[in-house]
Design a protein around this motif. Structure first.
Motif: not given
Length: 259
Positions: A84, A88, A90, A99, A143, A152, A155
């Motif tokens: 990660t 972050a 996405t 995702n 998202c 987070k 992710e």
């Protein structure tokens, strides 16, 4: 038994500048290990060498006994290393579950199937991953509507899609409030046990480090200056001097977030 991750004397130089010098440590299965240090300590450079984004100028990196020193990021990912990032990222136009499905499709190398929609391959596994991090109820939300703490967590689910044996987390609590970061790290600690994996993370928030790390590696000016359990590191005079310059104890700093 080989450690999950073994770092042997890695260094990184850029011309005459030495970013990391002769750093060695290990991470074992079932451990949550933190890398800390002031700005410019070499944390990010060290982290990037472990994930293959940069190659060491010297030294070796081993994953369960396998030399990954010169491996590319995608090769390391396929060997079972998830990651990660501090910021972050996405697909905001996709839903939460979509995702996760993208990560699962990448794992299975099915990104270019012409006839079936992505959801036909891995919807159930994606929903199971979201359930494991407490986000099954938000699976079909875009998202773009998520709070930062949920981004987070998403992710984290994406990183888990590769079924990693080792998870690298770059400042997982960055930008989060005290409650959010503690919830995220408590979740991570639980997953370490449930999935029998190892986690190595960098972090500036000392409350997170000392509450959740099993061991701590301390860098300063590219060198490893201390390693041990949180109480050992907290009591180390050299660490105190590097952070505070006066020998003050970590206890006196409470929720201090290091700059």
């Amino acid at each position: 038994m080989n450690p999950m991750l073994k770092v042997e004397g890695i260094s990184k130089t850029y011309g005459a500048f030495v970013a990391v010098q002769d750093v060695s440590f290990e991470v074992n299965t079932g451990e949550l290990v933190a890398i800390i240090g002031p700005n410019g300590a070499g944390k990010s450079t060290c982290f990037n060498m472990l994930s293959g984004q940069h190659h060491p100028s010297a030294g070796r990196v081993w994953l369960e006994g396998r030399d990954i020193t010169r491996a590319k990021p995608r090769e390391i990912w396929r060997m079972g290393v998830g990651r990660t990032f501090q910021i972050a990222a996405t697909y905001h136009s996709m839903t939460v579950v979509e995702n996760v499905e993208m990560a699962l499709l990448s794992r299975e190398r099915r990104l270019y199937h012409m006839w079936k929609p992505a959801s036909a391959f891995c919807r159930d596994e994606a929903l199971s991953l979201l359930d494991s991090i407490g986000m099954a109820g938000q699976a079909h939300r875009p998202c773009s509507e998520l709070a930062y703490g949920d981004i987070k967590r998403l992710e984290l689910a994406i990183a888990l899609a590769n079924r990693p044996r080792l998870l690298l987390m770059d400042e997982p609590a960055a930008g989060m409030g005290p409650r959010e970061r503690n919830e995220l790290m408590a979740l991570t600690k639980r997953l370490v046990t449930e999935r029998d994996m190892a986690v190595l993370f960098t972090e500036h928030s000392m409350d997170v480090v000392f509450a959740y790390a099993d061991r701590t590696v301390v860098l300063a000016r590219g060198k490893l200056i201390a390693e041990g359990t949180p109480p050992q590191v907290r009591a180390n005079p050299r660490v105190q001097e590097v952070y505070f310059g006066s020998g003050k104890s970590f206890e006196a700093q409470g929720e201090e977030v290091l700059a």
